[in-house]
Design a protein around this motif. Structure first.
Motif, short mmCIF file in Angstrom:
data_model
loop_
_atom_site.label_atom_id
_atom_site.label_comp_id
_atom_site.label_asym_id
_atom_site.label_seq_id
_atom_site.Cartn_x
_atom_site.Cartn_y
_atom_site.Cartn_z
N GLN A 188 0.82 -1.21 0.00
CA GLN A 188 0.00 0.00 0.00
C GLN A 188 0.86 1.27 0.00
O GLN A 188 0.57 2.22 -0.74
CB GLN A 188 -0.93 -0.02 1.22
CG GLN A 188 -2.00 -1.10 1.15
CD GLN A 188 -2.67 -1.35 2.48
OE1 GLN A 188 -2.17 -0.96 3.53
NE2 GLN A 188 -3.80 -2.03 2.45
N CYS A 189 1.91 1.27 0.81
CA CYS A 189 2.76 2.47 0.90
C CYS A 189 3.48 2.76 -0.42
O CYS A 189 3.66 3.92 -0.79
CB CYS A 189 3.77 2.32 2.03
SG CYS A 189 3.03 2.41 3.68
N ASN A 190 3.90 1.69 -1.12
CA ASN A 190 4.56 1.90 -2.40
C ASN A 190 3.63 2.59 -3.39
O ASN A 190 4.06 3.46 -4.16
CB ASN A 190 5.03 0.56 -2.97
CG ASN A 190 5.56 0.67 -4.38
OD1 ASN A 190 4.82 0.44 -5.35
ND2 ASN A 190 6.82 1.03 -4.52
N ARG A 191 2.35 2.23 -3.38
CA ARG A 191 1.41 2.81 -4.34
C ARG A 191 0.97 4.20 -3.93
O ARG A 191 0.80 5.08 -4.77
CB ARG A 191 0.21 1.87 -4.49
CG ARG A 191 -0.76 2.24 -5.61
CD ARG A 191 -0.12 2.33 -6.99
NE ARG A 191 0.69 1.19 -7.35
CZ ARG A 191 0.22 0.04 -7.84
NH1 ARG A 191 -1.07 -0.13 -7.99
NH2 ARG A 191 1.04 -0.94 -8.18
N ALA A 204 -11.67 -1.95 13.59
CA ALA A 204 -11.92 -3.39 13.44
C ALA A 204 -12.00 -3.78 11.97
O ALA A 204 -12.14 -4.97 11.65
CB ALA A 204 -13.22 -3.77 14.16
N HIS A 205 -11.93 -2.80 11.06
CA HIS A 205 -11.93 -3.04 9.62
C HIS A 205 -10.50 -2.96 9.12
O HIS A 205 -9.74 -2.07 9.49
CB HIS A 205 -12.80 -1.99 8.92
CG HIS A 205 -13.08 -2.29 7.48
ND1 HIS A 205 -12.13 -2.17 6.49
CD2 HIS A 205 -14.22 -2.73 6.87
CE1 HIS A 205 -12.67 -2.51 5.33
NE2 HIS A 205 -13.93 -2.85 5.54
N VAL A 206 -10.12 -3.88 8.25
CA VAL A 206 -8.73 -4.00 7.82
C VAL A 206 -8.25 -2.75 7.08
O VAL A 206 -7.07 -2.39 7.17
CB VAL A 206 -8.54 -5.27 6.96
CG1 VAL A 206 -9.19 -5.13 5.59
CG2 VAL A 206 -7.07 -5.64 6.84
N LEU A 207 -9.14 -2.05 6.37
CA LEU A 207 -8.75 -0.84 5.65
C LEU A 207 -8.21 0.21 6.62
O LEU A 207 -7.14 0.79 6.40
CB LEU A 207 -9.95 -0.27 4.87
CG LEU A 207 -9.78 1.13 4.26
CD1 LEU A 207 -8.68 1.14 3.21
CD2 LEU A 207 -11.09 1.62 3.67
N GLU A 208 -8.93 0.46 7.71
CA GLU A 208 -8.50 1.48 8.66
C GLU A 208 -7.27 1.04 9.44
O GLU A 208 -6.35 1.84 9.66
CB GLU A 208 -9.65 1.81 9.62
CG GLU A 208 -9.32 2.92 10.62
CD GLU A 208 -9.14 4.29 9.98
OE1 GLU A 208 -8.58 5.17 10.65
OE2 GLU A 208 -9.55 4.48 8.81
N LEU A 209 -7.24 -0.22 9.86
CA LEU A 209 -6.10 -0.69 10.65
C LEU A 209 -4.80 -0.59 9.88
O LEU A 209 -3.80 -0.03 10.37
CB LEU A 209 -6.33 -2.13 11.11
CG LEU A 209 -5.19 -2.75 11.94
CD1 LEU A 209 -4.94 -1.94 13.21
CD2 LEU A 209 -5.49 -4.20 12.27
N THR A 210 -4.77 -1.08 8.65
CA THR A 210 -3.52 -1.03 7.87
C THR A 210 -3.17 0.40 7.46
O THR A 210 -2.00 0.76 7.38
CB THR A 210 -3.59 -1.94 6.63
OG1 THR A 210 -4.76 -1.60 5.85
CG2 THR A 210 -3.66 -3.40 7.02
N ALA A 211 -4.20 1.23 7.22
CA ALA A 211 -3.93 2.63 6.88
C ALA A 211 -3.24 3.34 8.04
O ALA A 211 -2.27 4.09 7.85
CB ALA A 211 -5.23 3.35 6.52
#
Length: 711
Positions: A302-305, A322-329
């Motif tokens: 994600q960071c590369n893009r 609890a949602h993967v989008l927010e956690l990884t962001a």
């Protein structure tokens, strides 16, 4: 006469703009390089192995699948420690002070809590790390051992991510549960994972009053304090064997009894980091097993893009952690020294439901540069702006339409419009603070209209990403320089995408003009499987040529430049009596663009030759329509059930369906307007606002059958 004046005034402005274009074009062409921008947008972004579309597609930006953001950092806790070492005194986590709160009665009789907030107060990276270390030590003192799981059931907040970082540092796998889940669902997650400690918020403690006797493994409840620290939860009826602590007390206990570094075994890339329960849109939630390595791979991709994250950035954090989008962001932002300011969907803008009229929303105060969104929120922004435009004077409407179409033409030809941006779109940008440089949408398909509209108005790239909990949120991401819409970008550098034949739908990687098929995502980001569900793990995960893949069930099409477009979904596909296939989500995405429609759920009975739709209306626009039709708008329930309104809604559905170029078989033939608002609290949509079809069908089964039975 006013029409004439408006037309003349806008005509003069047009003339001045075009004259300015003519005079400045040579200089502009040299300085802003539109040809270069278009070449960046149109470049090849991914290719299949050996140019065979039946082989895996990979990004052209790396010759191998990347598994970590920083060489030498193999776990999430190592990544955060590196950030602390590099960015120690810089702002890290911030939240606003609650100044006052009051009840406000609505015309409908409902009472909403309205609040006034102060400025953001901040902890720097060093302070956050100290809190992480102390809280983790406090958990050890409560008897938790490395490898033992712990539930986090709370709203998004700085304390949530502090608790998570503490668990990751001391190797306590996190079990995430959405804060909107009911008591039964929480009990299911707690009992399945057999945890002894639950971290929750002050507002959620009451949910355990009746369920704790049915959670035999729970020994400790830790709650995140209310902003007014004098308030403590009522726990007098809790079982005597369960101890209740505030998070600050556990942290203080850890500070008073320091744990020496190295006391706990060092985490490894293969260690379980998170059991993330899916939102359960198609059935009971499944616990997805994500290792440190899975998260590290996803963050690297994600960071590369996204690129260029750094100290000048501010991220507004409001989606469920609890949602993967927010956690990884958030983990990706923390790795780069970004400041995270916390918000909520009810407080993000000046017009948000919890913000007292006349006071400022979080985005106005924080002025973020980065924002993640789900399509429903993006679609609402789209509609809200159009409503404001249509409420303006004739002159302002004409000026807006000219400015929008002028900028659209310039944008699509690779040009920028700094003067128009400053003079016309500045007020729109101010809705989200005025400094936004990148918005990324995920969780569901974003309509091309909404994406293009926000590109133009917010004066920043608005891209889409595609990933799932089972792929740690990574899959494909739209490049900031890509000026296309309706696509989800090319594979990121941590994974590859394989298209698989789906005979029933008639899709194959060798289709002309573009390869199509079921999307399989493979790489180090692909989850370890499902918790205590070997059968489903075997069904959805497989290994090909040494690469672990997840079978998404989504149907994709690769475009000439290597970008993926989601065109169908196996589970959303309904075969009607005459043999036509209808993609439910495709039709729903199209219909939601109409100003009268806030949400829609399509239903197709395979024994019938047409579909029907349940529609949640936009109450503000429906009220205006009803008033114009002479209906009494004092009782909106009656308005929704009116045959006149149903007829108007059917007209809107046909109008939007034709606009979206839907086939006749795709446009629902009957509709029912419901007055309920579909929210996560009601259990009819997930926290990412995806429809929960089964609960919706169960609630409205009578109405659906009535639509099919009526002549």
């Amino acid at each position: 006469m006013p029409d004439i004046f408006a037309n003349v005034a806008v005509g003069i402005i047009k003339g001045l703009v075009y004259a300015y274009d003519f005079v400045t074009w040579p200089i502009y062409f040299l300085v802003f390089s539109p040809v270069y921008k278009l070449s960046k947008s149109n470049r090849i972004k991914a290719r299949p192995e050996n140019d065979d579309p039946g082989k895996p597609w990979r990004s052209v930006d790396s010759d191998h699948l990347v598994t970590t953001l920083i060489p030498g950092c193999d776990t999430v806790d190592e990544l955060f420690k590196r950030a602390v070492d590099n960015y120690g005194p810089n702002r890290c986590l911030g939240k606003r002070e609650l100044l006052s709160e009051e009840d406000e009665k609505q015309p409908s009789g409902k009472v909403f809590k309205k609040a006034i907030f102060g400025k953001y107060s901040w902890w720097n990276y060093e302070e956050v790390y100290e809190k992480v270390t102390n809280f983790g030590a406090g958990l050890l003192l409560l008897g938790l051992k490395p490898g033992e799981k712990i539930v986090i059931f709370a709203e998004t907040s700085p304390e949530w991510i502090i608790a998570a970082q503490a668990c990751l540092k001391y190797n306590f796998p996190i079990v995430t549960l959405y804060a909107t889940l009911g008591e039964e669902a929480v009990q299911y997650g707690v009992n399945e994972t057999e945890v002894s400690i639950v971290i929750t918020s002050y507002a959620q403690v009451h949910k355990f009053k009746d369920t704790l006797p049915n959670m035999p493994t729970v020994q400790h409840i830790i709650y995140i304090e209310h902003p007014d620290h004098s308030k403590t939860p009522d726990t007098k009826d809790f079982p005597t064997n369960v101890r209740v602590h505030s998070m600050l007390d556990v942290e203080q206990e850890g500070a008073n009894n320091k744990i020496e570094e190295g006391t706990c075994p060092k985490t490894k890339s293969s260690d379980l980091a998170v059991i993330m329960y899916t939102s359960g849109s198609t059935g009971p939630p499944k616990g997805v097993l994500l290792s440190h390595g899975n998260l590290m791979s996803a963050i690297a991709g994600q960071c590369n893009r996204v690129g260029h994250l750094g100290l000048g950035d501010v991220y507004i954090a409001y989606l469920p952690l609890a949602h993967v989008l927010e956690l990884t962001a958030e983990l990706a932002c923390l790795a780069h020294g970004v400041a995270l300011g916390y918000s909520s969907p009810q407080t993000i803008t000046d017009q948000s439901t919890r913000i007292k009229r006349g006071s400022k929303g979080d985005a106005t105060v924080l002025k973020p540069t980065l924002l993640a969104a789900v399509p429903l929120i993006a679609d609402r922004l789209y509609k809200n702006v159009w409503e404001k435009v249509n409420e303006g004077s004739l002159f302002s409407r004409k000026l807006f339409h000219f400015a929008y179409n002028y900028k659209l033409a310039k944008y699509e030809s690779g040009n920028s419009t700094p003067i128009i941006d400053r003079l016309v779109f500045k007020r729109v940008r101010a809705i989200l603070g005025g400094r936004l440089r990148l918005m990324l949408c995920g969780g569901a398909p974003l309509s091309a209209d909404s994406q293009r509209f926000m590109n133009i108005l917010f004066c920043c790239p608005v891209g889409q990403g595609y990933g799932l909990t089972e792929t740690a949120g990574a899959g494909t991401v739209h490049e900031a320089t890509d000026r296309s819409t309706g696509r989800v970008g090319a594979p990121v550098i941590c994974c590859q995408v394989l298209l698989r034949d789906w005979e029933e739908g008639g899709y194959t990687p060798y289709d002309e003009p573009n390869p199509r098929g079921e999307i399989l995502i493979g790489g180090g980001n692909v989850a370890m499987g499902y918790y205590k569900n070997e059968e489903k793990t075997t069904e959805d995960f497989l290994t090909i040529d040494g690469i672990r893949y997840f079978c998404t069930g989504d149907i994709g099409e690769f475009k000439e430049d290597g970008c993926l477009q989601i065109i169908d979904r196996k589970k959303d596909l309904v075969k009607l009596q005459a043999g036509e296939y209808v993609s439910l989500s495709k039709v729903e995405t199209a219909l939601k663009m109409h100003p009268l429609i806030d949400n829609v759920c399509l239903y197709g009975d395979s024994g019938q030759n047409y579909t029907v739709a349940l529609i949640c209306p936009n109450m503000k626009n429906l009220k205006q329509l009803a008033s114009g039709l002479g209906l009494d708008t004092g009782d909106m329930d009656s308005v929704c059930h009116s045959k006149i309104v149903e007829k108007e809604m059917m007209k809107a559905v046909n109008e939007e369906g034709k606009k979206a170029k839907l086939n006749r078989s795709e446009i629902p033939q009957k509709v029912t307007v419901v007055s309920d608002q579909w929210t996560p609290d009601e259990g009819l949509v997930t926290d990412a606002f995806k429809l929960k079809r089964k609960p919706i069908f169960n609630k409205y089964e009578g109405l659906i059958k009535a639509m099919y039975n009526s002549k």
